[in-house]
Design an enzyme around this catalytic site. Structure first.
Site, PDB file in Angstrom:
ATOM      1  N   SER A   6       0.852  -1.193   0.000  1.00  0.00           N
ATOM      2  CA  SER A   6       0.000   0.000   0.000  1.00  0.00           C
ATOM      3  C   SER A   6       0.887   1.242   0.000  1.00  0.00           C
ATOM      4  O   SER A   6       1.644   1.471   0.952  1.00  0.00           O
ATOM      5  CB  SER A   6      -0.887   0.019   1.244  1.00  0.00           C
ATOM      6  OG  SER A   6      -1.408   1.335   1.396  1.00  0.00           O
ATOM      7  N   HIS A  29      -1.203  -1.347  -4.291  1.00  0.00           N
ATOM      8  CA  HIS A  29      -2.465  -1.054  -3.608  1.00  0.00           C
ATOM      9  C   HIS A  29      -2.549   0.456  -3.366  1.00  0.00           C
ATOM     10  O   HIS A  29      -1.683   1.053  -2.722  1.00  0.00           O
ATOM     11  CB  HIS A  29      -2.517  -1.818  -2.287  1.00  0.00           C
ATOM     12  CG  HIS A  29      -3.825  -1.739  -1.569  1.00  0.00           C
ATOM     13  ND1 HIS A  29      -4.909  -2.530  -1.894  1.00  0.00           N
ATOM     14  CD2 HIS A  29      -4.229  -0.950  -0.541  1.00  0.00           C
ATOM     15  CE1 HIS A  29      -5.920  -2.234  -1.087  1.00  0.00           C
ATOM     16  NE2 HIS A  29      -5.534  -1.268  -0.249  1.00  0.00           N
ATOM     17  N   ASP A  31      -4.699   3.451  -1.851  1.00  0.00           N
ATOM     18  CA  ASP A  31      -5.762   3.750  -0.885  1.00  0.00           C
ATOM     19  C   ASP A  31      -6.325   5.149  -1.100  1.00  0.00           C
ATOM     20  O   ASP A  31      -5.668   6.146  -0.792  1.00  0.00           O
ATOM     21  CB  ASP A  31      -5.207   3.636   0.542  1.00  0.00           C
ATOM     22  CG  ASP A  31      -5.042   2.189   0.964  1.00  0.00           C
ATOM     23  OD1 ASP A  31      -6.012   1.422   0.817  1.00  0.00           O
ATOM     24  OD2 ASP A  31      -3.952   1.833   1.431  1.00  0.00           O
ATOM     25  N   MET A  33      -9.023   7.886  -0.049  1.00  0.00           N
ATOM     26  CA  MET A  33      -9.895   8.243   1.087  1.00  0.00           C
ATOM     27  C   MET A  33     -10.464   9.632   0.871  1.00  0.00           C
ATOM     28  O   MET A  33      -9.744  10.537   0.434  1.00  0.00           O
ATOM     29  CB  MET A  33      -9.097   8.227   2.389  1.00  0.00           C
ATOM     30  CG  MET A  33      -8.391   6.904   2.635  1.00  0.00           C
ATOM     31  SD  MET A  33      -7.611   6.881   4.254  1.00  0.00           S
ATOM     32  CE  MET A  33      -6.683   5.352   4.152  1.00  0.00           C
ATOM     33  N   HIS A  62      -8.272   0.922  -4.029  1.00  0.00           N
ATOM     34  CA  HIS A  62      -9.191   0.661  -2.913  1.00  0.00           C
ATOM     35  C   HIS A  62      -9.895   1.972  -2.574  1.00  0.00           C
ATOM     36  O   HIS A  62      -9.301   2.860  -1.954  1.00  0.00           O
ATOM     37  CB  HIS A  62      -8.362   0.128  -1.726  1.00  0.00           C
ATOM     38  CG  HIS A  62      -9.141  -0.118  -0.480  1.00  0.00           C
ATOM     39  ND1 HIS A  62      -8.539  -0.318   0.745  1.00  0.00           N
ATOM     40  CD2 HIS A  62     -10.478  -0.207  -0.254  1.00  0.00           C
ATOM     41  CE1 HIS A  62      -9.470  -0.510   1.666  1.00  0.00           C
ATOM     42  NE2 HIS A  62     -10.655  -0.443   1.087  1.00  0.00           N
ATOM     43  N   MET A  64     -12.066   4.094  -0.523  1.00  0.00           N
ATOM     44  CA  MET A  64     -12.744   4.283   0.773  1.00  0.00           C
ATOM     45  C   MET A  64     -13.458   5.615   0.676  1.00  0.00           C
ATOM     46  O   MET A  64     -13.055   6.617   1.288  1.00  0.00           O
ATOM     47  CB  MET A  64     -11.710   4.247   1.910  1.00  0.00           C
ATOM     48  CG  MET A  64     -11.201   2.834   2.186  1.00  0.00           C
ATOM     49  SD  MET A  64      -9.652   2.821   3.104  1.00  0.00           S
ATOM     50  CE  MET A  64      -8.494   2.989   1.779  1.00  0.00           C
ATOM     51  N   MET A 133     -11.346  -6.201   5.390  1.00  0.00           N
ATOM     52  CA  MET A 133     -10.561  -5.234   6.176  1.00  0.00           C
ATOM     53  C   MET A 133     -10.206  -5.862   7.522  1.00  0.00           C
ATOM     54  O   MET A 133     -11.094  -6.307   8.260  1.00  0.00           O
ATOM     55  CB  MET A 133     -11.361  -3.951   6.412  1.00  0.00           C
ATOM     56  CG  MET A 133     -11.556  -3.086   5.180  1.00  0.00           C
ATOM     57  SD  MET A 133     -10.058  -2.687   4.253  1.00  0.00           S
ATOM     58  CE  MET A 133      -9.098  -1.799   5.493  1.00  0.00           C
ATOM     59  N   ASP A 167      -6.514  -6.656   4.253  1.00  0.00           N
ATOM     60  CA  ASP A 167      -5.892  -5.338   4.291  1.00  0.00           C
ATOM     61  C   ASP A 167      -5.890  -4.773   5.710  1.00  0.00           C
ATOM     62  O   ASP A 167      -6.956  -4.550   6.301  1.00  0.00           O
ATOM     63  CB  ASP A 167      -6.692  -4.412   3.353  1.00  0.00           C
ATOM     64  CG  ASP A 167      -6.093  -3.019   3.196  1.00  0.00           C
ATOM     65  OD1 ASP A 167      -5.029  -2.751   3.754  1.00  0.00           O
ATOM     66  OD2 ASP A 167      -6.731  -2.209   2.486  1.00  0.00           O
TER      67      ASP A 167
HETATM   68  C1  DX5 Z   1      -6.346   1.275   5.690  1.00  0.00           C
HETATM   69  C2  DX5 Z   1      -5.827   1.005   4.289  1.00  0.00           C
HETATM   70  C3  DX5 Z   1      -4.704   0.037   4.238  1.00  0.00           C
HETATM   71  C4  DX5 Z   1      -3.482   0.473   4.978  1.00  0.00           C
HETATM   72  C5  DX5 Z   1      -2.671  -0.703   5.343  1.00  0.00           C
HETATM   73  O1  DX5 Z   1      -7.481   2.037   5.615  1.00  0.00           O
HETATM   74  O2  DX5 Z   1      -6.863   0.475   3.487  1.00  0.00           O
HETATM   75  O3  DX5 Z   1      -4.388  -0.346   2.906  1.00  0.00           O
HETATM   76  O4  DX5 Z   1      -2.697   1.361   4.240  1.00  0.00           O
HETATM   77  O5  DX5 Z   1      -1.614  -0.244   6.094  1.00  0.00           O
HETATM   78  P1  DX5 Z   1      -0.847  -1.168   7.134  1.00  0.00           P
HETATM   79  O6  DX5 Z   1      -0.274  -2.325   6.340  1.00  0.00           O
HETATM   80  O7  DX5 Z   1       0.182  -0.257   7.669  1.00  0.00           O
HETATM   81  O8  DX5 Z   1      -1.844  -1.635   8.137  1.00  0.00           O
HETATM   82 ZN    ZN Z   2      -6.413  -0.472   1.465  1.00  0.00          ZN
END
Ligand code: DX5
Ligand code: ZN
Length: 208
Positions: A6, A29, A31, A33, A62, A64, A133, A167
């Site tokens: 990620s 990956h 993320d 948000m 991903h 969110m 998750m 994840d």
């Molecule tokens: C959390 C994200 C993850 C996160 C994982 O909301 O979706 O992808 O970056 O990070 P680690 O591996 O540090 O838990």
């Molecule tokens: Zn993620």
């Protein structure tokens, strides 16, 4: 085991080099948000479009975000290969799945730790990937929640064709539990990006 680093835990000012440092991974990956679905903001499709120029790696986006139906097309146009949305978003899951398919991307559906996995039963034949998750979405560096592995075992028992991704909180120890439960792809952010030799770290994680 397939590994999806990620880039949330990478140095955003050096994204090109950071992606180069994980080039033996199975997918990147990404993320996304929106500060609404989760209490944090990251980046949007323009950033994905910029990094697309520098790598052929598979992009696992991903989302969110509260309104994936509205934004999926921007991520597809920016070069996403797979778009995963949250079942708990504001949109109708079937409509989001159809839209992502229409855009020519692979489709993933994700559930937060407290969501009952049975709630997504009726979508399982329509998706390529289910993302479980193992932390509350929003931030990297949280602790792995082993109780979500029951969801993985349940999904595995159905013997359907989607792959299972997990994840949150994945490191060299929790990945073993994930493997035993039947996970196909592990996302790892902080664990990989805090290492000096990421190529070697990914190699080790893949061999689990
Ligand atoms: C959390 C994200 C993850 C996160 C994982 O909301 O979706 O992808 O970056 O990070 P680690 O591996 O540090 O838990
Ligand atoms: Zn993620």
């Amino acid at each position: 085991m397939q590994i999806a680093p990620s880039i949330l835990s990478s140095d955003f000012a050096r994204l090109k080099e950071e992606i180069e440092s994980i080039k033996n991974c199975d997918m990147v990956h990404i993320d996304v948000m929106d500060g609404h679905f989760v209490p944090n903001l990251t980046f949007g499709a323009p950033v994905v479009k910029c990094i697309r120029k520098y790598t052929e790696l598979f992009f696992d986006c991903h989302l969110m975000i509260s309104n994936p139906l509205k934004y999926a097309k921007d991520f597809a146009a920016a070069g996403a290969d797979l778009i995963t949305f949250h079942y708990e978003s504001d949109n109708d899951p079937k409509e989001v799945i159809d839209e992502i398919r229409r855009l020519g991307c692979k489709v993933g559906i994700s559930v937060k730790p407290k969501t009952d996995i049975k709630e997504i039963d009726k979508y399982l034949d329509l998706v390529d990937l289910v993302l479980i998750m193992s932390v509350e979405p929003g931030f990297g560096g949280q602790s792995f929640m082993p109780e979500v592995l029951d969801k993985v075992r349940y999904l595995k028992s159905l013997k359907k064709k989607f792959v299972i991704e997990i994840d949150g909180g994945i490191d060299d120890k929790t990945i073993i539990q994930a493997k035993e439960a039947g996970v196909d792809i592990c996302v790892a952010g902080s664990y990989i990006f805090k290492q000096k030799d990421r190529i070697e770290t990914i190699k080790k994680l893949k061999s689990v």
